[in-house]
Design a protein around this motif. Structure first.
Motif, PDB file in Angstrom:
ATOM      1  N   VAL A   1      -6.603  -0.020  -0.396  1.00 14.37           N
ATOM      2  CA  VAL A   1      -6.840  -0.223   0.857  1.00 14.37           C
ATOM      3  C   VAL A   1      -8.649  -0.527   1.069  1.00 14.37           C
ATOM      4  O   VAL A   1      -8.365  -2.025   2.072  1.00 14.37           O
TER       5      VAL A   1
ATOM      6  N   HIS B   1      -4.570   4.804  -3.936  1.00 13.49           N
ATOM      7  CA  HIS B   1      -3.749   4.504  -2.149  1.00 13.49           C
ATOM      8  C   HIS B   1      -5.003   3.687  -1.642  1.00 13.49           C
ATOM      9  O   HIS B   1      -5.768   2.475  -1.211  1.00 13.49           O
ATOM     10  N   LYS B   2      -6.381   4.336  -1.857  1.00 14.35           N
ATOM     11  CA  LYS B   2      -7.673   4.192  -0.807  1.00 14.35           C
ATOM     12  C   LYS B   2      -8.146   3.305  -1.516  1.00 14.35           C
ATOM     13  O   LYS B   2      -8.911   2.394  -0.625  1.00 14.35           O
TER      14      LYS B   2
ATOM     15  N   LEU C   1       0.819  -0.893   0.088  1.00 14.03           N
ATOM     16  CA  LEU C   1      -0.269  -0.646  -0.184  1.00 14.03           C
ATOM     17  C   LEU C   1       0.886   1.198  -0.387  1.00 14.03           C
ATOM     18  O   LEU C   1       0.475   2.413  -0.516  1.00 14.03           O
TER      19      LEU C   1
END
Length: 116
Positions: A98, A94-95, A82
């Motif tokens: 996640v 990135h989100k 990540l």
């Protein structure tokens, strides 16, 4: 002297041997779901089932080891995939990853709990 932090705990301040790195790779690939499915294969095909199941996973482990070496060279400060994604593609991607990582862990946990 290195400061005590989460990053230091991940790789002992960068002083990790090749043997420990190999052990880490194997332990990260050996999920509970993998062990569970290995038992299922053993009950269906006998003792050779888990052997061939593990032999198939060896290719993935070797490829992952080569990729991890390249990531260590190109992104030396990153400790997780990540962090690499955030540095390379930005906060939005990135989100998204996640969420994908969390969903994967929920699915694996559910599979392990139900025995499927």
């Amino acid at each position: 002297m290195l400061k005590n932090s989460l990053d230091t705990a991940f790789d002992a301040g960068g002083k990790v041997s090749v043997g420990l790195t190999a052990t880490t790779i194997v332990s990260q690939w050996t999920w509970a779901a993998t062990l569970l499915y290995s038992c299922v294969v053993a009950s269906k095909y006998g003792i050779s089932g888990p052997f061939w199941y593990a032999a198939g996973a060896t290719i993935q482990i070797l490829l992952f080891a080569m990729v991890s070496v390249q990531l260590k060279i190109r992104a030396p400060g990153a400790k997780t995939f990540l962090q690499v994604i955030r540095a390379r593609y930005g906060a939005t991607t990135h989100k998204v990853f996640v969420v994908y990582a969390l969903a994967t862990n929920i699915i694996v946990t559910a599979n392990s709990m139900t025995g499927r």
